[in-house]
Design an enzyme around this catalytic site. Sequence first.
Site, PDB file in Angstrom:
ATOM      1  N   HIS A  69      55.884  -5.596  49.817  1.00  0.00           N
ATOM      2  CA  HIS A  69      55.493  -6.560  48.786  1.00  0.00           C
ATOM      3  C   HIS A  69      54.235  -6.004  48.103  1.00  0.00           C
ATOM      4  CE1 HIS A  69      53.790 -10.350  47.242  1.00  0.00           C
ATOM      5  NE2 HIS A  69      54.983 -10.880  47.381  1.00  0.00           N
ATOM      6  N   ASP A 111      52.334  -6.929  58.082  1.00  0.00           N
ATOM      7  CA  ASP A 111      52.509  -8.021  57.137  1.00  0.00           C
ATOM      8  C   ASP A 111      53.592  -8.939  57.707  1.00  0.00           C
ATOM      9  OD1 ASP A 111      53.237  -9.739  55.127  1.00  0.00           O
ATOM     10  OD2 ASP A 111      53.372  -8.215  53.564  1.00  0.00           O
ATOM     11  N   GLN A 166      57.016 -12.748  56.294  1.00  0.00           N
ATOM     12  CA  GLN A 166      58.415 -13.147  56.377  1.00  0.00           C
ATOM     13  C   GLN A 166      58.890 -13.306  57.820  1.00  0.00           C
ATOM     14  OE1 GLN A 166      60.297 -14.060  53.822  1.00  0.00           O
ATOM     15  NE2 GLN A 166      58.761 -13.547  52.279  1.00  0.00           N
ATOM     16  N   LYS A 221      54.035 -20.463  53.485  1.00  0.00           N
ATOM     17  CA  LYS A 221      55.407 -20.092  53.851  1.00  0.00           C
ATOM     18  C   LYS A 221      55.764 -20.589  55.247  1.00  0.00           C
ATOM     19  CE  LYS A 221      55.055 -15.707  51.373  1.00  0.00           C
ATOM     20  NZ  LYS A 221      55.856 -15.404  50.180  1.00  0.00           N
ATOM     21  N   CYS A 257      58.232  -9.309  43.535  1.00  0.00           N
ATOM     22  CA  CYS A 257      56.940  -8.684  43.840  1.00  0.00           C
ATOM     23  C   CYS A 257      57.107  -7.462  44.739  1.00  0.00           C
ATOM     24  CB  CYS A 257      55.972  -9.677  44.484  1.00  0.00           C
ATOM     25  SG  CYS A 257      55.595 -11.066  43.441  1.00  0.00           S
TER      26      CYS A 257
END
Lengths: 145, 145, 416, 416
Positions: free
Chosen positions: D129, D206, D209, D232, D372
């Site tokens: 991302h 990261d 997700q 999120k 993104c």
Amino acid sequence: MDLDSLYQDVILDHYKNPHHKGEPSGEFKVHHVNPSCGDEITLSVTLTAGQVSDVTWNGVGCSISQASASIMSDLVVGRTSQDAFAILDEFTSLMQSKGTLVGNEEVLEDAIALSGVSKFPARVKCALLGWMAFKDAAIQNGAKA
Amino acid sequence: MDLDSLYQDVILDHYKNPHHKGEPSGEFKVHHVNPSCGDEITLSVTLTAGQVSDVTWNGVGCSISQASASIMSDLVVGRTSQDAFAILDEFTSLMQSKGTLVGNEEVLEDAIALSGVSKFPARVKCALLGWMAFKDAAIQNGAKA
Amino acid sequence: MPTILDVASIKRDFPIFDEKMRGGRRLVFLDSGATSQKPIAVLDAERDFYSRRNAAVHRGSYFLAEEASAAFEGARQIVANFLEVRSDEVIFTKSATESLNALAVSFERTKGVLNIGPGDEIVVSELEHHANLLPWQQLAKRTGAVLKWFGMNPDGSLDLSSIGSIITPRCKVVAITHQSNVLGSVPDLAPIIAAAHAVGAVVVLDGCQSVPHQPVSVEDLDVDFLVFSGHKALGPTGIGILWGRYELLEQMEPFLYGGSMIETVTMTDSTWAAVPKRFEAGVPNMAQAVGLAAGLTYLKGVGLANIHQHEMELTKKTLDGLLSIDGVKVIGPQDTKNRGGVISFTIDQLHPHDVGQVLDQYGVAVRTGHHCAWPLIRKLGLMGTTRASFYLYNDDSDVDVLLESVVAARDYFRKR
Amino acid sequence: MPTILDVASIKRDFPIFDEKMRGGRRLVFLDSGATSQKPIAVLDAERDFYSRRNAAVHRGSYFLAEEASAAFEGARQIVANFLEVRSDEVIFTKSATESLNALAVSFERTKGVLNIGPGDEIVVSELEHHANLLPWQQLAKRTGAVLKWFGMNPDGSLDLSSIGSIITPRCKVVAITHQSNVLGSVPDLAPIIAAAHAVGAVVVLDGCQSVPHQPVSVEDLDVDFLVFSGHKALGPTGIGILWGRYELLEQMEPFLYGGSMIETVTMTDSTWAAVPKRFEAGVPNMAQAVGLAAGLTYLKGVGLANIHQHEMELTKKTLDGLLSIDGVKVIGPQDTKNRGGVISFTIDQLHPHDVGQVLDQYGVAVRTGHHCAWPLIRKLGLMGTTRASFYLYNDDSDVDVLLESVVAARDYFRKR
Ligand SMILES: Cc1ncc(COP(=O)(O)O)c(C=O)c1O
Ligand SMILES: Cc1ncc(COP(=O)(O)O)c(C=O)c1O
């Protein structure tokens, strides 16, 4: 009023006439601050053959922080560093107890008067300032935590 | 279904057979992107004696952005740059009207078919991409806004 | 005392005043200088956003995403109207602290006239909150720029006597507070701003203590950047504003990199979106923007001029009261001239922590200590102060309780 | 199809599902990869904070300030428990984007082994991302460090064939995604993390997700830093998490300067507070921290392993459905191996914007475009994709509507 349980006479006595306060001259001198209020303490410890032979401290702060440093100094001078650390642990637990512990008077002596502080979370750091400085200085001095 | 008011036949015709699409070769070439979806357009304008004598563009994008660039090119070629900018202003107002304006068909001709876009705020930028590129290139070319 | 605001009805809009403090006391909230309380309108606006319009803005083309974008950009427009500026000059940050850091870092990264490098000068004052001192102090350390400052007089005003040697042609930025968060004093900004502009420097105004409390015009003040925090202006936590002149923002490098602030991206290179998006990387604090807009709308409804007048009435009453209590010293301005509704004081030789503790027993919430402005406190030779600060929901009876508790604090320690 | 979650009852906890979309359709929310919807528990937690405990944390010694501090630090403890880490390793930021920028800037400012300077190497991947690419790309540009990356295979996995030349002894940081936000693919992290640690580099994960969707253990993964975004993970907007190993955080310079992150301050010098306060300048996003804690508590109640299993069931059904529709291509992993509940697809030659527009008519909220992650999209030679992403509140019928609308989108443009 809760206030009297916080500001016991012993505390105000130590505040007005602090013990072991003076220019810290030992080799291992530490400087601690409570950044949220700006209270500061400079403290030195002298260890002789594993025993706390002297504590001297200076600083500015509220009645709780000043009295607590004074009481702490009385308590640790003359003890082995192990014993001193044991008192410190007992005191820390009491402070963090949110009013649920009463504290062991045998061990804590005058410091029992500070037990009311544990009900005022924002003041716990005041009470611990001197103790943390002592611990830090003693460890730098070679004492084992 | 609202969809047919958005995707009118004129739009899909231009999308499938875009006008003035090709390798932009004019001196004043601009490259615009719609960063939120990645649509891109390269466009060049040729002005001859204050008149838009040629527009050529290339790029990738959704049906709305492609059709709109095609329709825009048809509209502005052969006009003075003042007239072209007037059409552009009319079109921009229509797009930003959130469905409250119908648009002047005399001025906008085929571009009237894009009026449904104004009810879909996220697509307004698609419809304006080619027009903004034209404006930019024309101004760089010396046209007055 | 009659007042211009209907405080009883205002208080009802703020649910916190239903809470009971220690010993069952009502809340006498005199710490709005630190953070404000929130009206129901703000709580409802945030909840409405989450319950009815929540989606990532600027990224989806579906219905909810359109609704979210409209809410977020609508909030930007409300902030812009509040400040009487263009909406594309309004940048949402997480706090005034972030806004100020963003400026410092952006100036470091920006090439050209706005760049700050070795030998450039940055000017602040001794009144500054840490948030408007440290970013510049550390920027100077990183870049070799020179940090200079206006000294403070004992009354909380700035010493402008050597303005010519403080603001020199090497000055790039003057970053200064609109009102001291410790003393309430309002520095004489006009000569400073004029001097800054005369040498081509930009002026950053820290409006944390002014924007929520009085009409502030960036036009009249002639500043180039303005920051304030949402949470001090009835808004949610986690949101701040950075306003800047478009012509300046346009030249500036981003502060945070990520989604939504780009124009194009490859593995090795990127270009930036237009202002203000360039400065809003990532999924933004959407609900907080909407909440802040509701807070500013509430303030506008009451009227900023009315709020200011109301606060100054409370300030006068408090100053009169404090100055008549033996043992109490007001620090900073002794009257209502050149000040806002923030009052610092000391009692006897008491440490502010001990004072605050007694006040707390009366339900009085005040701030004690250095108030994140340690250099100011040192300059005054104090260990800290006790600070009372007012807002639209305070009234005369709050002042009465404060004064009563101050006397009690003094006596509590005096008699022992 | 039976599922492990009681989605009907879960949906009732999320007020947004009462809203009507275009044409009176119900909401089929398949954009949780961009942001999640919020349960009432989160809305209530924030409101409760503002209505009953609101005051500036760590700064006041009055009752409300104690309550606020307890709420804020309690939230930190809940996040720590969720991640199974020490609470003083948990830093509240405004977003994952800020967390990643914070690391990049801190490494730039920190002296010693963590410093990134000329010739040092930073490794990312083509899956990233923008939020986990640009901060490092720009850091490399500023400092003269070298940005390297793992290429992506067409199935969304990483090409590890030249791992030895990508991660060299000059490598200082490997920053990599736990799961692609575009394709749902999960890279094979173990060899990368091992190679990074073998050369003494730190690993930044990261987790945007992954953390909200499945059990994630920083211990098992053996990473050094982890970031994710609150919004999120059922939490409010305006909050993110930065977790790091204490021994590393302790050595690191601050990212933002201001109140509450200092130890001492003079006009010319400052020293920093201990971790985590050092990294939380200013009045923090208190209500958002409390809201996020409520969100994570809700997730834990449902069970992260259950959520993951549920999403994988929906993913299987969706993949099966999409792969059987003529003209539809699934981009990335074609089956449920090494992936999470995020699915990208294309239809015929249609632009994703046009696809999304038809889906919107069915109440289906999906993301279209480059998500993104523009370098990834370019690598695949696409203009973008349409992306459906699942969460605990989705069910079989959501998949049915999605598949129906995909066919409708194809036919709408085919027939004309
Ligand atoms: C994988 C990944 N990383 C980083 C981000 C950035 O998160 P945020 O925009 O919340 O800062 C996102 C989401 O947009 C993401 O999906
Ligand atoms: C004058 C001033 N500047 C800056 C700040 C920093 O604001 P925040 O902590 O909301 O970022 C404050 C408040 O704490 C302030 O009073």
